[in-house]
Scaffold this motif. Structure first.
Motif, short mmCIF file in Angstrom:
data_model
loop_
_atom_site.label_atom_id
_atom_site.label_comp_id
_atom_site.label_asym_id
_atom_site.label_seq_id
_atom_site.Cartn_x
_atom_site.Cartn_y
_atom_site.Cartn_z
N ARG A 119 -1.04 -31.20 -26.51
CA ARG A 119 -1.61 -29.93 -26.94
C ARG A 119 -2.07 -29.11 -25.75
O ARG A 119 -1.87 -27.89 -25.70
CB ARG A 119 -2.77 -30.20 -27.90
N CYS A 120 -2.68 -29.77 -24.76
CA CYS A 120 -3.12 -29.05 -23.56
C CYS A 120 -1.92 -28.53 -22.76
O CYS A 120 -1.96 -27.42 -22.21
CB CYS A 120 -3.97 -29.97 -22.68
N THR A 121 -0.86 -29.33 -22.72
CA THR A 121 0.36 -28.87 -22.03
C THR A 121 0.94 -27.64 -22.71
O THR A 121 1.37 -26.68 -22.04
CB THR A 121 1.39 -30.01 -22.01
N GLU A 122 0.93 -27.65 -24.02
CA GLU A 122 1.44 -26.49 -24.77
C GLU A 122 0.57 -25.27 -24.53
O GLU A 122 1.08 -24.15 -24.35
CB GLU A 122 1.49 -26.84 -26.25
N GLU A 123 -0.76 -25.45 -24.50
CA GLU A 123 -1.65 -24.33 -24.24
C GLU A 123 -1.45 -23.78 -22.83
O GLU A 123 -1.46 -22.56 -22.62
CB GLU A 123 -3.10 -24.76 -24.45
N ALA A 177 -9.92 -36.76 -35.31
CA ALA A 177 -9.54 -36.32 -33.98
C ALA A 177 -8.04 -36.17 -33.83
O ALA A 177 -7.56 -35.35 -33.04
CB ALA A 177 -10.07 -37.30 -32.93
N SER A 178 -7.27 -36.95 -34.58
CA SER A 178 -5.82 -36.86 -34.49
C SER A 178 -5.27 -35.64 -35.22
O SER A 178 -4.13 -35.26 -34.99
CB SER A 178 -5.18 -38.12 -35.08
N GLU A 179 -6.07 -35.02 -36.08
CA GLU A 179 -5.64 -33.84 -36.81
C GLU A 179 -5.96 -32.58 -36.00
O GLU A 179 -6.82 -32.60 -35.12
CB GLU A 179 -6.34 -33.77 -38.17
N LYS A 180 -5.27 -31.52 -36.33
CA LYS A 180 -5.52 -30.24 -35.68
C LYS A 180 -6.72 -29.59 -36.36
O LYS A 180 -6.69 -29.28 -37.54
CB LYS A 180 -4.29 -29.34 -35.76
N ARG A 181 -7.78 -29.41 -35.58
CA ARG A 181 -9.03 -28.93 -36.15
C ARG A 181 -9.25 -27.47 -35.80
O ARG A 181 -8.79 -26.98 -34.76
CB ARG A 181 -10.22 -29.75 -35.63
N GLY A 182 -9.97 -26.80 -36.66
CA GLY A 182 -10.33 -25.41 -36.41
C GLY A 182 -11.65 -25.30 -35.68
O GLY A 182 -12.34 -26.29 -35.41
N GLU A 183 -12.03 -24.08 -35.34
CA GLU A 183 -13.28 -23.87 -34.62
C GLU A 183 -14.49 -24.14 -35.48
O GLU A 183 -15.59 -24.39 -34.98
CB GLU A 183 -13.33 -22.43 -34.08
N THR A 184 -14.32 -24.07 -36.81
CA THR A 184 -15.45 -24.28 -37.72
C THR A 184 -15.63 -25.74 -38.08
O THR A 184 -16.51 -26.07 -38.88
CB THR A 184 -15.25 -23.44 -39.00
N GLU A 185 -14.81 -26.62 -37.52
CA GLU A 185 -14.92 -28.04 -37.83
C GLU A 185 -16.16 -28.61 -37.14
O GLU A 185 -16.30 -28.54 -35.93
CB GLU A 185 -13.66 -28.78 -37.36
N LYS A 198 -5.54 -44.02 -28.19
CA LYS A 198 -4.41 -43.73 -27.30
C LYS A 198 -3.51 -42.67 -27.91
O LYS A 198 -3.01 -41.78 -27.21
CB LYS A 198 -3.63 -45.01 -27.03
N THR A 199 -3.29 -42.77 -29.22
CA THR A 199 -2.48 -41.76 -29.90
C THR A 199 -3.14 -40.40 -29.80
O THR A 199 -2.48 -39.38 -29.51
CB THR A 199 -2.30 -42.16 -31.37
N VAL A 200 -4.46 -40.36 -30.02
CA VAL A 200 -5.19 -39.09 -29.91
C VAL A 200 -5.11 -38.56 -28.48
O VAL A 200 -4.97 -37.35 -28.26
CB VAL A 200 -6.65 -39.29 -30.35
N HIS A 201 -5.18 -39.46 -27.52
CA HIS A 201 -5.11 -39.05 -26.11
C HIS A 201 -3.76 -38.40 -25.80
O HIS A 201 -3.69 -37.35 -25.15
CB HIS A 201 -5.34 -40.27 -25.22
N PRO A 231 -7.36 -23.75 -20.45
CA PRO A 231 -6.47 -24.88 -20.72
C PRO A 231 -6.30 -25.82 -19.52
O PRO A 231 -6.13 -27.02 -19.69
CB PRO A 231 -5.15 -24.22 -21.10
N THR A 232 -6.37 -25.26 -18.32
CA THR A 232 -6.27 -26.10 -17.13
C THR A 232 -7.46 -27.05 -17.02
O THR A 232 -7.30 -28.24 -16.72
CB THR A 232 -6.19 -25.22 -15.87
N GLU A 233 -8.64 -26.53 -17.29
CA GLU A 233 -9.83 -27.39 -17.27
C GLU A 233 -9.77 -28.45 -18.37
O GLU A 233 -10.19 -29.59 -18.17
CB GLU A 233 -11.09 -26.53 -17.44
N LYS A 234 -9.24 -28.07 -19.52
CA LYS A 234 -9.08 -29.05 -20.59
C LYS A 234 -8.13 -30.17 -20.18
O LYS A 234 -8.38 -31.34 -20.44
CB LYS A 234 -8.56 -28.36 -21.85
N ALA A 235 -7.02 -29.78 -19.53
CA ALA A 235 -6.04 -30.79 -19.10
C ALA A 235 -6.65 -31.74 -18.07
O ALA A 235 -6.45 -32.95 -18.13
CB ALA A 235 -4.79 -30.10 -18.54
N LEU A 236 -7.39 -31.18 -17.11
CA LEU A 236 -8.03 -32.03 -16.10
C LEU A 236 -9.08 -32.95 -16.73
O LEU A 236 -9.20 -34.13 -16.36
CB LEU A 236 -8.68 -31.16 -15.03
#
Length: 271
Positions: free
Chosen positions: A116-120, A21-29, A107-110, A80-85
């Motif tokens: 990541r959501c803020t960047e999106e 979860a801490s890694e950047k995953r692709g859609e095929t993960e 917590k680190t993953v959070h 992205p807004t829904e993801k952030a909420l």
């Protein structure tokens, strides 16, 4: 108390899920979703096992599994807004999963997910405004005055153009986040107010029902007492009627007998 083999396997799989979860995953993960499903099954078995851990440890395990499950559900959202909420409502674990962690991995993953959501959201906002609109965005921030003051603007005039644009973009993202938080707080306040009103209305209805039920019970008791009294009176009246009838029959039979005797005495038998 020593950990059971099931708990050890659960901790290993949980640590692996937190690492993925801490890694950047692709859609095929697909591994994380399967691993989380296996974690849920193992958690159920761990609760039923004889050598289960303490309730506090089980609660923390449950928080971590629910966090990973919520993280997967939030990633499936399109906006992205829904993801952030959705990420704001996630609750990471409170204790490290393995001994060599200084801070819980959830917590680190959070925090990584929030960034990541803020960047999106920033990319979505800038992509919507467009390249030529950056100066318009800066002008809009200058006119509103909600995120910047005159002193900040004076300081920015001495900055290079790229730094001023980056600062304006950051202010726009912060303002967007602030508006979202205000909207969320207002919605929660409305929900709390509606819940309070519904609770008070339900309480009043229950109170009225209790009063109606008490009145009905008192009325039923009163009717029962009246019915009992009337039954006793009817029983007494029935007994009195039977006694009078019996005496009347006796008097009638006696009168008939005496009349026959007198009739025989007065009118003797003819020879």
């Amino acid at each position: 108390m020593a950990s059971s083999r099931l708990e050890i396997n659960f901790i290993r799989l949980l640590s692996r899920c937190e690492s993925i979860a801490s890694e950047k995953r692709g859609e095929t993960e697909w591994r994380l979703e399967k691993y989380v499903g296996a974690l849920q099954e193992m958690l159920v078995a761990l609760r039923k096992s004889p050598g289960k851990p303490t309730p506090e440890v089980l609660t923390d395990y449950t928080r971590k599994v629910d966090f990973l499950k919520g993280l997967l559900e939030a990633e499936k959202l399109s906006s992205p807004t829904e993801k952030a909420l959705a990420n704001q409502f996630l609750a990471p674990g409170r204790t490290p999963t393995i001994a060599n962690e200084r801070m819980p991995a959830t917590k680190t993953v959070h925090m990584q997910t929030k960034a990541r959501c803020t960047e999106e959201m920033r990319d979505e906002l800038l992509g919507t405004v467009g390249r030529p609109g950056r100066l318009v965005l800066t002008t809009g921030l200058t006119l509103t005055g909600n995120c910047t003051s005159e002193t900040d603007l004076r300081n920015r005039r001495g900055m290079p153009l790229d730094e001023r644009q980056s600062a304006a973009e950051l202010d726009a993202v912060m303002q967007h986040h602030h508006n979202l938080q205000e909207k969320l707080a207002e919605d929660m306040l409305n929900l709390a107010r509606n819940l309070k009103n519904n609770t008070m209305a339900a309480q009043n209805i229950i109170k009225q029902d209790n009063q109606t039920l008490s009145h009905s019970m008192r009325q039923a008791d009163l009717n029962f007492e009246k019915l009992k009294t009337e039954s006793e009176r009817l029983e007494q009246h029935t007994k009195k009627s039977v006694n009078w009838l019996l005496w009347l029959m006796l008097i009638l039979v006696s009168f008939t007998f005496i009349s026959m005797i007198l009739f025989i005495r007065i009118f003797p038998k003819l020879r």
